[in-house]
Design an enzyme around this catalytic site. Structure first.
Site, short mmCIF file in Angstrom:
data_model
loop_
_atom_site.label_atom_id
_atom_site.label_comp_id
_atom_site.label_asym_id
_atom_site.label_seq_id
_atom_site.Cartn_x
_atom_site.Cartn_y
_atom_site.Cartn_z
N ASN A 46 0.86 -1.18 0.00
CA ASN A 46 0.00 0.00 0.00
C ASN A 46 0.90 1.23 0.00
O ASN A 46 1.47 1.58 1.02
CB ASN A 46 -0.89 -0.05 1.26
N LYS A 64 0.16 4.26 -0.29
CA LYS A 64 -0.48 5.45 0.30
C LYS A 64 -0.22 6.68 -0.60
O LYS A 64 -0.15 6.51 -1.82
CB LYS A 64 0.00 5.66 1.74
N HIS A 103 -9.43 0.92 5.29
CA HIS A 103 -8.14 1.20 5.96
C HIS A 103 -8.39 2.19 7.11
O HIS A 103 -9.22 3.10 6.97
CB HIS A 103 -7.15 1.79 4.95
N GLU A 162 -6.84 4.66 8.10
CA GLU A 162 -6.64 6.08 7.75
C GLU A 162 -7.88 6.65 7.06
O GLU A 162 -8.21 7.83 7.23
CB GLU A 162 -5.39 6.22 6.86
N GLU A 220 -4.99 -4.97 10.86
CA GLU A 220 -3.98 -3.95 11.06
C GLU A 220 -4.25 -3.21 12.37
O GLU A 220 -5.05 -2.26 12.38
CB GLU A 220 -4.01 -2.94 9.91
N GLY A 272 2.74 2.26 10.85
CA GLY A 272 3.70 3.34 10.66
C GLY A 272 4.44 3.74 11.93
O GLY A 272 5.08 4.80 11.97
N SER A 277 3.75 -2.07 10.45
CA SER A 277 5.21 -2.14 10.65
C SER A 277 5.80 -3.50 10.30
O SER A 277 6.75 -3.95 10.96
CB SER A 277 5.57 -1.71 12.07
N GLY A 299 2.94 -1.13 4.31
CA GLY A 299 2.94 0.29 3.99
C GLY A 299 4.37 0.76 3.69
O GLY A 299 4.89 0.57 2.60
P1 PGA Z 1 3.01 0.30 7.71
O1 PGA Z 1 1.54 0.50 7.12
O2 PGA Z 1 3.53 -1.00 7.09
O3 PGA Z 1 3.77 1.50 7.25
O4 PGA Z 1 2.89 0.19 9.19
C1 PGA Z 1 0.66 -0.58 6.92
C2 PGA Z 1 -0.63 -0.09 6.35
O5 PGA Z 1 -1.12 0.96 6.78
O6 PGA Z 1 -1.23 -0.75 5.47
#
Ligand code: PGA
Length: 253
Positions: free
Chosen positions: A9, A11, A98, A100, A170, A176, A216, A237
């Site tokens: 992803n 983003k 997601h 976000e 997640e 992140g 992460s 991500g």
């Molecule tokens: P991250 O994000 O691997 O940067 O923690 C994962 C995601 O939001 O899909």
């Protein structure tokens, strides 16, 4: 049998040039180094979907995803992109729910259900995200929280519609942040999710659903996470923005 999937992803990152470079590197590395049966999904920003799709066409392992989709079919929805548009340019998967989007764009369970329904109707495969915030985990309410998210958006789908859905767990506190869930925390939640799916649909559907871990995930922890019996891959991500790291994660199966 459920698929092993690693999805990147991106983003809201990368210029067009950078995106093309990244996808070419991934394409080459996957061709040269990935021998196992794994489905690699790449979710670039909307404006790059078609170009990324063209570049990956010759590679059976690489599949295209959108990061979002409208719940509406068509019409006066300025700035929105429909499932039909995505389907018409060769998009195969779409990320829905997601954290976000839930947080910054106030997407509620009903809207997510409509997005699922609209996507499935066009033959897209949704990657439906769920996961608890830190305060729910600290209060030991994480199972109930995730169970409710699944119930509230998925329970209106028929068994046939659900057949297309991939789940991504997640935990919000791991996205992140560099703080990943332990493989044990991931496994117990994935097993719980599978049990909930068998209640909402049936045991066979639950068994056949790929459940990805996200938050992460990196080349250092992917192997242990993917070794868990109910972890069928990852939604990546930050580490999906580096071809070397992303390929090493794909090779962690
Ligand atoms: P991250 O994000 O691997 O940067 O923690 C994962 C995601 O939001 O899909």
């Amino acid at each position: 049998m459920r698929k092993k999937i690693v999805a990147g992803n991106w983003k809201m990152n990368k210029t067009y040039e950078e995106a093309l470079t990244l996808v070419s590197e991934i394409d080459n590395m996957v061709k040269d180094e990935v021998t196992g049966e794994v489905t690699v999904v790449i979710a670039p920003p909307f404006p790059y979907l078609q170009s990324v799709g063209k570049l990956t066409q010759g590679n059976d392992k690489l599949h295209l995803a959108a990061q979002n989709v409208s719940e509406h079919e068509s019409g006066a929805y300025t700035g929105e992109v429909s499932a039909r548009m995505l389907q018409s340019i060769g998009t195969e998967y779409v990320i829905i729910g997601h954290s976000e989007r839930r947080m910054y764009h106030h997407e509620d369970a009903q809207t997510l259900y409509q997005k699922l329904k609209a996507s499935i109707a066009q033959g897209l495969k949704p990657i439906f995200c769920c996961g608890e915030p830190l305060e729910e985990r600290d209060a030991d309410r994480h199972f109930d929280y995730v169970g409710q998210q699944l119930h509230d958006s998925l329970s209106y789908l028929s068994n046939e519609e659900f057949d297309k859905v991939v789940i991504a767990y997640e935990p919000i506190w791991a996205i992140g942040t560099g703080r990943t869930a332990s493989s044990q925390q991931a496994q117990e939640m994935h097993a719980y999710i599978r049990e909930q799916l068998s209640r909402l649909f049936d045991a066979e559907a639950a068994y056949n659903t790929s459940i990805l871990y996200g938050g992460s995930c990196n080349p250092g922890n992917a192997k242990e996470l993917f070794a868990q019996p109910d972890v069928d891959g990852g939604l990546i991500g930050g580490a999906s923005l580096k071809s070397r790291d992303f390929t090493d994660i794909i090779k962690s199966f």
